[in-house]
Scaffold this active site. Structure first.
Site, PDB file in Angstrom:
ATOM      1  N   LYS A 270       0.774  -1.289   0.185  1.00 58.01           N
ATOM      2  CA  LYS A 270       0.089   0.033  -0.094  1.00 58.01           C
ATOM      3  C   LYS A 270       0.817   1.219   0.015  1.00 58.01           C
ATOM      4  CE  LYS A 270      -3.994  -1.799   2.719  1.00 58.01           C
ATOM      5  NZ  LYS A 270      -4.988  -1.744   1.814  1.00 58.01           N
ATOM      6  N   ARG A 344     -10.037 -11.833   1.787  1.00 58.49           N
ATOM      7  CA  ARG A 344     -10.824 -12.989   1.014  1.00 58.49           C
ATOM      8  C   ARG A 344      -9.932 -14.446   1.313  1.00 58.49           C
ATOM      9  NH1 ARG A 344     -10.971  -9.586  -4.161  1.00 58.49           N
ATOM     10  NH2 ARG A 344     -11.140  -7.923  -2.488  1.00 58.49           N
TER      11      ARG A 344
END
Ligand code: BES
Ligand code: MN
Ligand code: ZN
Length: 501
Positions: A270, A344
């Site tokens: 990020k 996920r």
């Protein structure tokens, strides 16, 4: 120190502050114990809008706080939470306070519900996270009495509201704690402490057991970190079965929470800005653990299983690489093309384990996608699922709890976007950047088998940037109230109601 909440039929002595609710047009609730100086209120522009409050000087050094409820016809639970919050924020450093809730009240809000909502608003607005603050803070509210004529009904609501708020504050504390302190191992210790204190059974898998149990998503995400992962499982077994349940089957719901204690993005790293708040990425886990802490005290009749996969997502030398393939607990494989889509991967294992337990329903809670924040903003969570009945139960619970959600579709046609060249699926969709919350939901749906399932993407509302109403800058504890309400009212969903896909 937690606020001591009580109920009384008459105003207690030695009050520092007294809250008096008034409707728009400065109409007090019939039966409130003090007269309100209308002219004074009008001069200060107080209109009694919902969430508005004004401090007046009362007799005997009591600060009287008039608290707006807005129009009578529109008063609901959320109005009363906001009123409680406005009172807490306006009564300053009052140690002993009372809030007047006399008999007559708006249609649809009974005494217990009203007291519960007011107490939630007060307790959540009074929350502070001061663990790392050097200077001692001025003391705040210590005692609060809800005053009204039907003390028994009010009392039950006060107890329930205080207990729910305590759980929300626990979730906030867990999330506000720095990632350097709230590691997966620490989170597992918290779960053990909860189990001890509240009579839950607990199982913790360490990194060795995670690997041997085939939790390849969790193990894969954890590879890049020096901190070992954990898989937390808690079970709440009700002491008295649900009324009207003849066949002895106890309705059972499994709650799965995303527990990424820090999300750097991994090798798909990020930006500095994007990473700044990523200790928040275990908000789903915090919501699930906090919910578990309250079930016994609230005498919830359903059985509740909690599953929390927890790890850091870091870019260490052993980190999972774009192009790597992970094998999830249920045997399906996922090609990892972006290591920042890690939630996920760990949830796939968590959901697989939940489905193995064959509950009547699974609900997962996760700060899953920035796309959901783009779609719904910072105050509304995305709700997806495979069963209309369950989605309806979650939506109803969220409405009563005052935590807004919006139902999003899981379109069958979008499934081809996650087809992989080498594995059963990939962890991001092509084209990139379109419908990202739905892609994540579609991937999660591959791991629940045929169990009714609902997914809450809380990436937006898990954190607040404003001190406003009953939320504070930082963790909000979003999800706790919805999950507690859901568990309290839970009924096994009808299977023959597939949700819109
Ligand atoms: N934890 C983030 C999602 C998130 C973003 C939560 C902002 C709260 C605020 C999640 O793990 C993530 O990084 N998702 C990616 C997925 C993408 C790579 C497909 C995202 O949303 O950008
Ligand atoms: Mn991520
Ligand atoms: Zn994440």
């Amino acid at each position: 120190m937690p606020i001591a909440f009580t109920t009384a039929g008459e105003l207690p002595h030695d009050l520092d502050a007294l809250g008096i609710p008034v409707f728009a047009g400065l109409e007090p609730l019939p039966g409130v114990p003090v007269e309100i100086d209308r002219r004074f209120c009008e001069q200060r522009g107080f209109e009694a809008k919902a969430g508005e409050a004004l401090a007046l000087q009362g007799d005997d050094d009591v600060t009287v706080v008039v608290v707006g409820l807005g129009a009578l016809e529109e008063v609901g639970r959320e109005t009363l939470r906001k009123a409680g919050a406005a009172f807490a924020r306006t009564s300053g450093h009052a140690a002993a306070a009372a809030f007047s809730l006399p008999g007559a009240r708006p249609a649809g809000v009974d005494a217990g519900t009203a007291a519960e909502a007011v107490v939630e608003g007060i307790a959540l607005a009074a929350y502070e996270f001061t663990t790392y603050k050097g200077r001692a803070r001025p003391t705040g509210l210590e005692r609060l009495s809800v005053v009204g004529d039907d003390a028994a009904a009010l009392g039950a609501g006060v107890v329930r509201g205080a207990r729910i708020a305590e759980a929300v504050c626990m979730a906030r504390d867990l999330v506000n704690e720095p990632a350097g302190a709230m590691t997966p191992r620490r989170l597992a210790d918290v779960a053990r402490e909860l189990a001890d204190r509240h009579g839950l059974s607990v199982t913790i898998l360490d990194e060795v057991a995670i690997a041997s149990e085939g939790l390849g998503g969790l193990a894969g995400v954890a590879q890049g970190s020096d901190e070992p992962p954990r898989l937390i499982e808690l079970v709440y077994q009700p002491s008295s079965p649900a009324p009207g349940v003849g066949d002895g089957h106890v309705p059972t719901v499994a709650l799965v929470g995303k527990g990424i204690t820090f999300d750097s993005g991994g090798l798909s790293i990020k930006t500095a800005d994007g990473m700044m708040t990523m200790k928040t990425d275990m908000s789903g886990a915090a919501a699930v653990l906090a919910t578990m802490s309250a079930l016994a005290d609230l005498a919830v009749a359903a059985k509740v299983i909690a599953i929390v996969p927890t790890t850091e997502n870091m870019p260490g030398g052993r980190a999972v690489k774009p192009g790597d393939v992970l094998k999830i607990r249920n045997g399906k494989t996922i090609e990892v093309l972006n290591t920042d889509a890690e939630g996920r991967l760990v949830l796939a294992d968590g959901l697989s384990l939940a489905a193995e337990a064959a509950p009547d329903a699974i609900v997962d809670v996760a700060t899953l996608t920035g796309a959901c924040v783009v779609a719904l903003g910072r105050q509304i969570a995305g709700l997806m699922g495979n069963n209309e009945d369950l989605v309806g139960q979650v939506r109803g619970a969220s409405e009563r709890a005052g935590e807004p959600v919006w139902h999003l579709p899981l379109p069958e046609e979008y499934r081809k976007g996650i087809e992989s060249e080498v594995a059963d699926m990939k962890n991001i969709s092509s084209p990139a950047g379109a419908g990202g919350a739905l892609t994540a939901g579609l991937i999660l749906g591959e791991f629940v088998g045929d169990v009714p399932w609902a997914h809450l993407d809380i990436a937006g509302p898990a954190r607040s940037d404003a001190d406003e109403g009953y939320t504070h800058k930082g963790a909000t504890g979003f999800g706790v109230r919805t999950l507690i309400e859901l568990a309290s009212q839970f009924a096994a969903p009808r299977r023959e109601t597939p949700a819109h896909r």
